[in-house]
Write an enzyme that holds these catalytic residues in place. Structure first.
Site, PDB file in Angstrom:
ATOM      1  CD  GLU A 183      -2.632   1.252   2.825  1.00 52.69           C
ATOM      2  OE1 GLU A 183      -3.478   2.211   2.945  1.00 52.69           O
ATOM      3  OE2 GLU A 183      -2.050   0.421   3.730  1.00 52.69           O
ATOM      4  CE  LYS A 211      -8.287   1.265   2.838  1.00 51.55           C
ATOM      5  NZ  LYS A 211      -7.391   1.480   3.988  1.00 51.55           N
ATOM      6  CB  CYS A 239      -5.299  -1.005   4.299  1.00 51.57           C
ATOM      7  SG  CYS A 239      -4.914  -0.534   6.111  1.00 51.57           S
TER       8      CYS A 239
END
Length: 499
Positions: A264, A324, A376
């Site tokens: 990430e 995301k 994440c």
């Protein structure tokens, strides 16, 4: 006086039991300790009025999360530069919010008024699991330390492909309740309790032998690039070129991989800030080797640079960004800004005001296999990952676990990733900046993992899978429906007895 002393002792039991619960989870894995701790809470609840049950549930969860998510202090103090008192207060506030959910579970199970055995075996477990599920959306979603995770390496894990982590939680809690019922009688039934636990474990193991998925083609080769860039240095503009060169050099040494995954935000900058030579070098590598490369980077709107996204860019062929959707509250966006605006003023977290993506996502492939991408802690939400499985042959998660420091947080993340693999019948590939990076097969077993805080590349093989587990098809809906049925059944049974 005696009653007051007894109440203080009961409160201490609730606190001490809650403090033991994190030992059941990674990195410790002492699930019998967790069973004893949960059993102590159920024993208290069986003796409590609704008000006392709420209080003991609150204390239990306060101690459980106060230690179990203590890594939050590390994130806020060490990396967010928050003062120690405020960082401690933040942890206490989050633990208190979850304590309120456990208090609601304690109060509701006592109010249902079922028979003692039914309360222990059915009602209390249902109330507890309902409080676990509610943490998926309270405070923006924080589904940590769900009881079922602690049973990942036990026979009960065989239920995960059927019902997900909440189904494992429900059966585990029900078995604990059965044990409390049998062992806290005037004449404890030790043999019956042991047989009951054995039967439940045996049936769960048999359930786990059912094969819902099958191999999709041959083995693929993956390289997970762990750059191990210290968080304190990552966002210094002068370090950007050195960081990029580290990742490019590590990547170009991998000549036989079908897929290369960067963590990430591995590149500490926005896409439009990166030189064209960077992209040319990556595309040249992809053409020469045939590998798909996934790069964690940031992306911002050209029309409004204040709007930016946490993104994965796929290099092979047409550049395709995955953005995301589920952001980390207080880390990537500020929840309830009018209430918590003061918190942002005291935190010095870089890139802490992302925008969640709400549009369609691209279909990204590597060597003909579709990838189920997540960034994440998106992989801690069982239902959200289940939505990505039908077309995907493998799950891929990229993360920045440096925020946890040397705490227990990264191992907890690995445990959740392994559960997603088992629930959905897909291998999970996990690339983290400082580790733990790893590959886990479709049954949640560890194929290979890295050490933390080392610069390395983990290269190994994985087997893409096809087909759907029951959980992959229906998600948590059957378990949630069962929770409602248990509550309604207990209430109806209670009403019949009162007539």
């Amino acid at each position: 006086m005696n009653r007051s002393l007894a109440r203080r002792h009961a409160s201490l039991v609730a606190l001490f039991s809650g403090a033991l619960m994190p030992l059941a989870f990674a990195p410790f894995g002492w699930w019998p300790v967790g069973a004893l701790a949960m059993g102590a809470l159920f024993w208290l609840w069986g003796r409590d009025t609704p008000g006392r049950a709420a209080w003991h549930g609150f204390l239990f969860a306060l101690a459980m999360y106060g230690w179990g998510i203590s890594w939050l202090y590390v994130s806020m103090h060490r990396f967010g530069n928050m003062s120690p008192p405020l960082a401690v207060l933040a942890v206490v506030l989050v633990a208190s919010a979850f304590g309120a959910l456990a208090a609601a579970a304690g109060w509701s199970q006592a109010r249902l008024g079922a028979r003692p055995a039914a309360r222990l075996i059915f009602v209390m477990p249902a109330a507890w699991v309902a409080s676990e599920w509610s943490r998926e959306w309270v405070l923006g979603g924080f589904p940590w330390l769900t009881l079922g995770y602690s049973y990942l390496d036990t026979p009960l894990s065989g239920l995960a492909p059927w019902s997900g982590v909440y189904g494992v939680s429900l059966v585990a809690a029900g078995t604990i309740g059965l044990g409390v019922h049998l062992l806290c009688r005037r004449r404890p039934r030790w043999i019956v309790a042991a047989l009951g636990v054995g039967v439940v474990g045996g049936l769960a193991w048999l359930a786990g032998q059912v094969q819902w998925v099958q191999a999709d083609g041959g083995l693929r080769r993956v390289s997970l690039v762990q750059g191990n860039v210290p968080l304190e240095q990552k966002w210094i503009p002068a370090r950007r070129g050195e960081i990029i060169e580290t990742y490019l050099t590590l990547t170009e040494a991998q000549r036989d991989s079908d897929l290369v995954v960067w963590p990430e935000a591995a590149v500490p900058g926005f896409i439009d800030q990166l030189p064209s030579a960077f992209w040319q070098r990556l595309r040249r590598y992809s053409r020469q080797t045939g590998a798909q490369v996934l790069v964690g980077v940031l992306e911002r709107e050209a029309a409004d640079p204040r709007i930016y996204y946490n993104t994965i860019v796929a290099i092979q062929g047409e550049t395709r960004p995955y953005r995301k959707r589920h952001l980390v509250p207080f880390g990537e966006y500020l929840l309830l800004r009018p209430v918590f605006g003061w918190l942002l003023d005291r935190l010095e977290i870089p890139m802490s005001d992302f925008t969640a993506w709400t549009g369609p996502q691209p279909r990204v492939q590597a060597d003909g296999i579709e990838l189920g991408l997540s960034i994440c802690y998106e992989d801690s939400f069982p239902g959200e990952l289940a939505e990505r499985v039908p077309g995907a042959g493998v799950l891929v998660n990229v993360s920045e676990d440096s925020w946890f420091g040397e705490s227990i947080g990264p191992r907890q993340r690995v445990q959740m990733a392994r559960m997603r693999a088992l629930e959905l019948g897909r291998p999970m590939l996990r690339a983290a900046t400082s580790g733990v990076s790893g590959v886990f097969d479709h049954r949640g077993r560890v194929v290979a993992v890295t050490e933390q805080f080392v610069t390395t590349v983990l290269t190994t093989q994985f087997q893409p899978m096809t087909g759907l587990t029951p959980f992959g098809r229906w998600g948590s809906a059957p378990v949630l429906a069962l929770l409602v049925l248990l509550a309604v059944g207990a209430r109806l049974a209670s009403g019949r007895r009162s007539k």
